[in-house]
Design an enzyme around this catalytic site. Structure first.
Site, PDB file in Angstrom:
ATOM      1  N   SER A 230     -46.547  81.870  11.388  1.00 49.49           N
ATOM      2  CA  SER A 230     -47.262  83.539  11.111  1.00 49.49           C
ATOM      3  C   SER A 230     -47.332  83.747  10.113  1.00 49.49           C
ATOM      4  CB  SER A 230     -45.892  84.583  12.012  1.00 49.49           C
ATOM      5  OG  SER A 230     -44.568  84.453  11.159  1.00 49.49           O
ATOM      6  N   HIS A 258     -47.490  83.824  17.835  1.00 59.04           N
ATOM      7  CA  HIS A 258     -48.854  83.779  17.634  1.00 59.04           C
ATOM      8  C   HIS A 258     -49.668  83.227  18.308  1.00 59.04           C
ATOM      9  CE1 HIS A 258     -47.977  87.229  14.340  1.00 59.04           C
ATOM     10  NE2 HIS A 258     -46.518  86.241  14.648  1.00 59.04           N
ATOM     11  N   LYS A 290     -47.894  90.356  20.511  1.00 57.94           N
ATOM     12  CA  LYS A 290     -49.154  89.822  19.825  1.00 57.94           C
ATOM     13  C   LYS A 290     -50.322  90.242  20.758  1.00 57.94           C
ATOM     14  CE  LYS A 290     -46.036  89.298  16.788  1.00 57.94           C
ATOM     15  NZ  LYS A 290     -44.765  89.142  17.933  1.00 57.94           N
TER      16      LYS A 290
END
Length: 448
Positions: A230, A258, A290
């Site tokens: 990240s 992610h 996300k």
């Protein structure tokens, strides 16, 4: 014995119990003062805590430099490729909403239907009256996508990661983790009595050396990595990790916060990206905050793992509320859209490649980012990173600095989250603003 004799005896007993002895009376007197304990105010006054002093130092610095406050601003729109902050439209590089699904009409409608049916809360934990059909529907579908046997959906991303790690490892176990894993995994490590060892980022020779030295001393061994990191935006070498964990009889847990929804030909995470057997990864963790555009977290893997987490792991389901109907429905609808519209992920990765290519052509350092939505712009100086962020904010660009202790002092940066709806014009404008600003950037004063 007559009733009258019994009553008299009872009265005498009550009188005896009601009369206090001298010892009883002494015991009931308030204790004598023992004097005031001496301790530094630094240990019991919050304004003397070093963490608060760090906060006030930053506030002083922002005031001194006449920087605007860019945190905790009132948002007036969906946080997407653009965002309205207190009435000002900005190009937005600070949203996790990578695929633009938080504002998608289908996702919003699914959430509204769930609220109409189930209300705003499930009312309890899933094991009692908190279970709704949407929970299991999401779990079934994420298993279908990942190719796992089972999954469990929990109320928060951070908490799911932390509590799963915290439950699985004991004092006879070893956790070996990439030094750049997310704070939630580190929090989980600290919950355990297990031995914990970090290895240099993506250094698989170091990982193997640690396993060769330590594997025989422990029972369970858990390797923690991320699909996409990240802060740096690079991707773990999953085939190499699988080979290592297989030979050393370890468990491999991959944080896909992610990576899922973004990497791979279909944007469906590490399984898609590397095209390998999903059963080779023991534990998948994912966050709904996300690509899914909502809130929650899940663990996916073998049925025995999920059964243990569902029934015994505090904080995953046990002792916690169930995911809300709205968040669950939004996550399920987002997952279905991801599967039906892989072009969202492909457009996103194309945008990231364009941004990196233009940045490198301009002499900027995007570090190790590739094939992901996370692009760091390395400044390597905290004052410069903060100044550049403020300058860009004044030009209508929202990109926040990552400073120590979030990253090492010599790796301060601006972090750009690329969005599927960014235009190449917006990306080019941003690169040009960065270049122009760096030409006139002030010298650091050594404050940080």
């Amino acid at each position: 014995m007559s009733v009258k004799s019994s009553l008299e005896r009872l009265k005498m007993q009550i009188r005896r119990e009601g009369s206090d002895s001298e010892e009883d009376n002494a015991a009931k007197k308030p204790p004598q003062s023992r004097g005031e304990v001496k301790a530094s105010p630094a240990f019991y006054q919050f304004d003397k805590f070093p963490e608060y002093k760090e906060f006030t130092t930053m506030e002083w610095y922002l005031d001194k430099e006449k920087y605007p406050r860019t945190q905790f601003l009132k948002r007036l729109s969906v946080s997407d490729a653009t965002v309205n902050l207190e009435g000002r439209e900005m190009i937005n590089f600070s949203t996790y909403n990578y695929l633009g699904l938080a504002g998608d009409a289908r996702v919003k409608e699914a959430a509204k239907r769930a609220v109409d049916t189930f209300g705003t809360s499930t009312g309890s934990g899933r094991s009692i009256t908190g279970e709704i059909d949407l929970h299991r529907a999401f779990e079934n579908e994420i298993c279908e996508v990942l190719g796992t046997e089972d999954a469990v959906l929990s109320v928060g991303g951070y908490s799911t990661n932390a509590f799963a790690v915290g439950y699985l490892c004991r004092n006879k176990d070893l956790i070996i983790y990439d030094e750049l894993i997310h704070n939630s995994a580190l929090a989980g490590c600290k919950m355990t009595a297990a031995r914990r060892i970090g290895f240099p980022h993506n250094d698989y020779e170091a990982l193997e050396a640690l396993l060769a030295e330590n594997r025989g001393k422990f029972e369970r061994v858990l390797i923690l990595v991320e699909g996409v990191y990240s802060m740096d935006g690079d991707i773990s070498d999953l085939p190499r990790l699988i080979d290592i964990k297989r030979r050393y009889k370890a468990l491999l847990m991959v944080d896909e916060a992610h990576s899922f929804g973004i990497i791979g030909p279909n944007g469906l995470g590490v399984t898609d990206y590397f095209d390998f057997d999903p059963h080779e990864v023991d534990i998948y963790f994912g966050s709904l905050s996300k690509s899914f555009g909502t809130c929650g977290g899940y663990i996916a893997g073998p049925k025995p793992l999920i059964a243990m987490l569902k029934y015994f792991a505090p904080g995953v389901l046990l002792y916690g509320a169930a995911p809300t109907p709205a968040n669950t429905a939004a996550g399920l609808e987002s997952l279905r859209i991801m599967r039906a519209e892989p072009q969202r992920a492909r457009r996103l990765v194309d945008n990231a490649r364009h941004f990196i290519q233009r940045a490198k052509a301009a002499g900027l350092d995007t570090y190790n980012s590739h094939d992901s939505a996370v692009v760091p712009l390395m400044c390597r100086d905290s004052e410069l990173a903060l100044w550049l962020s403020m300058a860009l904010f004044g030009q209508g660009i929202c990109a926040y600095p990552m400073l120590y202790p979030i990253v090492p002092r010599d790796k301060s940066r601006l972090r750009f989250f690329i969005n599927t709806f960014h235009t190449h014009e917006q990306l080019d404008y941003t690169i040009q603003c960065i270049v122009d600003n760096l030409r006139v950037a002030p010298k650091s004063k050594g404050v940080f």
